[in-house]
Write a protein that holds these residues in place. Structure first.
Motif, PDB file in Angstrom:
ATOM      1  N   GLY A  55      42.294  33.321  26.313  1.00  0.00           N
ATOM      2  CA  GLY A  55      43.220  33.058  27.405  1.00  0.00           C
ATOM      3  C   GLY A  55      43.654  31.610  27.495  1.00  0.00           C
ATOM      4  O   GLY A  55      44.648  31.304  28.169  1.00  0.00           O
ATOM      5  N   PHE A  56      42.936  30.700  26.835  1.00  0.00           N
ATOM      6  CA  PHE A  56      43.310  29.281  26.865  1.00  0.00           C
ATOM      7  C   PHE A  56      44.572  29.087  26.038  1.00  0.00           C
ATOM      8  O   PHE A  56      44.688  29.627  24.936  1.00  0.00           O
ATOM      9  CB  PHE A  56      42.176  28.431  26.304  1.00  0.00           C
ATOM     10  N   PRO A  57      45.566  28.307  26.519  1.00  0.00           N
ATOM     11  CA  PRO A  57      46.815  28.117  25.749  1.00  0.00           C
ATOM     12  C   PRO A  57      46.528  27.538  24.363  1.00  0.00           C
ATOM     13  O   PRO A  57      45.963  26.454  24.244  1.00  0.00           O
ATOM     14  CB  PRO A  57      47.615  27.142  26.620  1.00  0.00           C
ATOM     15  N   ARG A  58      46.936  28.253  23.337  1.00  0.00           N
ATOM     16  CA  ARG A  58      46.610  27.838  21.977  1.00  0.00           C
ATOM     17  C   ARG A  58      47.290  26.528  21.561  1.00  0.00           C
ATOM     18  O   ARG A  58      46.660  25.692  20.893  1.00  0.00           O
ATOM     19  CB  ARG A  58      46.970  28.946  20.992  1.00  0.00           C
ATOM     20  N   PRO A  59      48.560  26.276  21.900  1.00  0.00           N
ATOM     21  CA  PRO A  59      49.140  24.976  21.528  1.00  0.00           C
ATOM     22  C   PRO A  59      48.389  23.797  22.151  1.00  0.00           C
ATOM     23  O   PRO A  59      48.148  22.787  21.479  1.00  0.00           O
ATOM     24  CB  PRO A  59      50.579  25.062  22.046  1.00  0.00           C
ATOM     25  N   LEU A  60      47.992  23.926  23.424  1.00  0.00           N
ATOM     26  CA  LEU A  60      47.221  22.859  24.056  1.00  0.00           C
ATOM     27  C   LEU A  60      45.861  22.708  23.400  1.00  0.00           C
ATOM     28  O   LEU A  60      45.372  21.584  23.196  1.00  0.00           O
ATOM     29  CB  LEU A  60      47.068  23.157  25.553  1.00  0.00           C
ATOM     30  N   LEU A  61      45.229  23.829  23.059  1.00  0.00           N
ATOM     31  CA  LEU A  61      43.929  23.768  22.391  1.00  0.00           C
ATOM     32  C   LEU A  61      44.045  23.109  21.019  1.00  0.00           C
ATOM     33  O   LEU A  61      43.196  22.289  20.635  1.00  0.00           O
ATOM     34  CB  LEU A  61      43.362  25.184  22.249  1.00  0.00           C
ATOM     35  N   LEU A  62      45.094  23.438  20.271  1.00  0.00           N
ATOM     36  CA  LEU A  62      45.321  22.791  18.979  1.00  0.00           C
ATOM     37  C   LEU A  62      45.498  21.288  19.138  1.00  0.00           C
ATOM     38  O   LEU A  62      44.942  20.487  18.370  1.00  0.00           O
ATOM     39  CB  LEU A  62      46.557  23.391  18.309  1.00  0.00           C
TER      40      LEU A  62
END
Length: 349
Positions: free
Chosen positions: A170-177
């Motif tokens: 559920g965590f935004p993948r672009p932000l996590l990247l």
């Protein structure tokens, strides 16, 4: 009344601005740097206007077009060049039928946003820790130095894959990247800033500020950061293409951006099984990745040449001494003419 001489602080403040303008003019005079800058600006405009461009094409990057696929051939797009038509300018994806043009322009958003965001994180952490190590106590310098060495020795790709895998979906993948790439790649910036800080703090104007009672934060902000701008900007220009590759690599391995979100690396990951049946689906995102990395690399190399005072000094010294090929040729010709004239005078005498 005699004109007042500018104060030392004013002269030092005006000098970087004048040097920046000269470096900017020299950078614009480089054709390769200008071409690379135009490519980067065009890619940035495409990323910003991605929704508008896909709307002009009349396509949605997440919409499936099963009617454009040949089910008998396993889902290969019907038509030539991957299903290129008036409605689908670059064809459709094999297996899904999603519009390739819409996904490419939206993928530019993810790739550039993650690369720029990760670079900002790396620069911010590296500058803060590098300044703290260079201006702090010996114990703090050792702690930060050992941490930096440990981060350099860390297998970043393995840890990035592990971090991307354990974080909830559920965590935004672009932000996590952005966070993962940034938090694992600040060590080079920290070492650069620490080395520059140790060199700069020995200069007279920094010592004068310290003797005047300025705090370490004020010395870092007013005296050191203006001088650190050029090497940090140069190093950031080198980090950008590396971060573009890191995002594409993580998405290619399946731990980055997840469908239906578009990303060039994620498109390449899905294209590995279709490169024989639909070569265009592999070539298009690969060409965009190559062009982006090449443009950032050329621009970074040009920035390094123009903003590195040592390189400029070496160039000036070499030119003054006549080490260039044209200068050497002129010097040899002049010596030859002088020798011939001397021989003629001796013969006449």
């Amino acid at each position: 009344m005699a004109p007042q001489e500018p104060r030392t602080g004013q002269a030092r403040a005006a000098s970087p601005a004048a040097g920046g303008r000269q470096a900017w003019r020299r950078l614009l005079a480089r054709r390769a740097a200008l071409a690379a800058g135009l490519v980067i600006v065009l890619l940035a405009l495409i990323a910003v206007a991605a929704p508008l461009l896909s709307a002009i094409a009349g396509q949605d990057p997440t919409r499936f077009h099963d009617d454009l696929l040949d089910s008998a051939a396993g889902g290969v797009p019907t038509g030539s060049f991957g299903g290129v038509s008036a409605g689908h300018w670059l064809g459709v994806e094999p297996g899904t039928g999603r519009d390739v043009f819409a996904r490419l322009v939206h993928g530019a958003r993810i790739s550039l946003l993650v690369a720029v965001g990760a670079t900002l994180v790396q620069v911010a952490i590296g500058v803060l820790l590098g300044l703290a190590a260079g201006l702090g106590s010996r114990l703090l310098d050792q702690v930060i130095g050992n941490t930096t060495e440990a981060m350099l020795a860390l297998p970043s790709l393995v840890f990035a894959i592990a971090l991307m895998a354990i974080v909830p979906s559920g965590f935004p993948r672009p932000l996590l990247l952005t966070l993962v790439i940034g938090l694992l790649g600040w060590s080079g910036t920290s070492r650069l800033v620490r080395a520059q800080t140790l060199s700069l703090k020995q200069l007279d104007y920094v010592a004068a500020a310290r003797l005047a009672g300025a705090t370490r934060w004020r010395i870092a902000r007013r005296e050191l950061l203006p001088s650190l701008a050029a090497p940090v900007i140069t190093y950031a220009a080198v980090l950008l293409p590396m971060n573009v590759i890191s995002e594409a690599g993580l998405s290619f391995l399946g731990v980055g951006v997840k469908p239906p979100t578009a990303s060039w690396g994620q498109m390449l990951s899905g294209a590995t099984t279709w490169f024989r049946a639909d070569p265009m689906y592999v070539l298009l995102p690969s060409a965009l990745l190559f062009t982006t990395v090449l443009a950032f690399t050329v621009l970074g190399d040009s920035l390094r040449t123009e903003l590195d005072p040592r390189a400029a000094s070496r160039l000036r010294v070499g030119t003054a001494r006549g080490t260039g090929p044209s200068t050497t040729g002129r010097s040899d010709a002049a010596r030859s003419d002088t020798a011939e004239s001397g021989t003629a005078e001796e013969a006449a005498a």
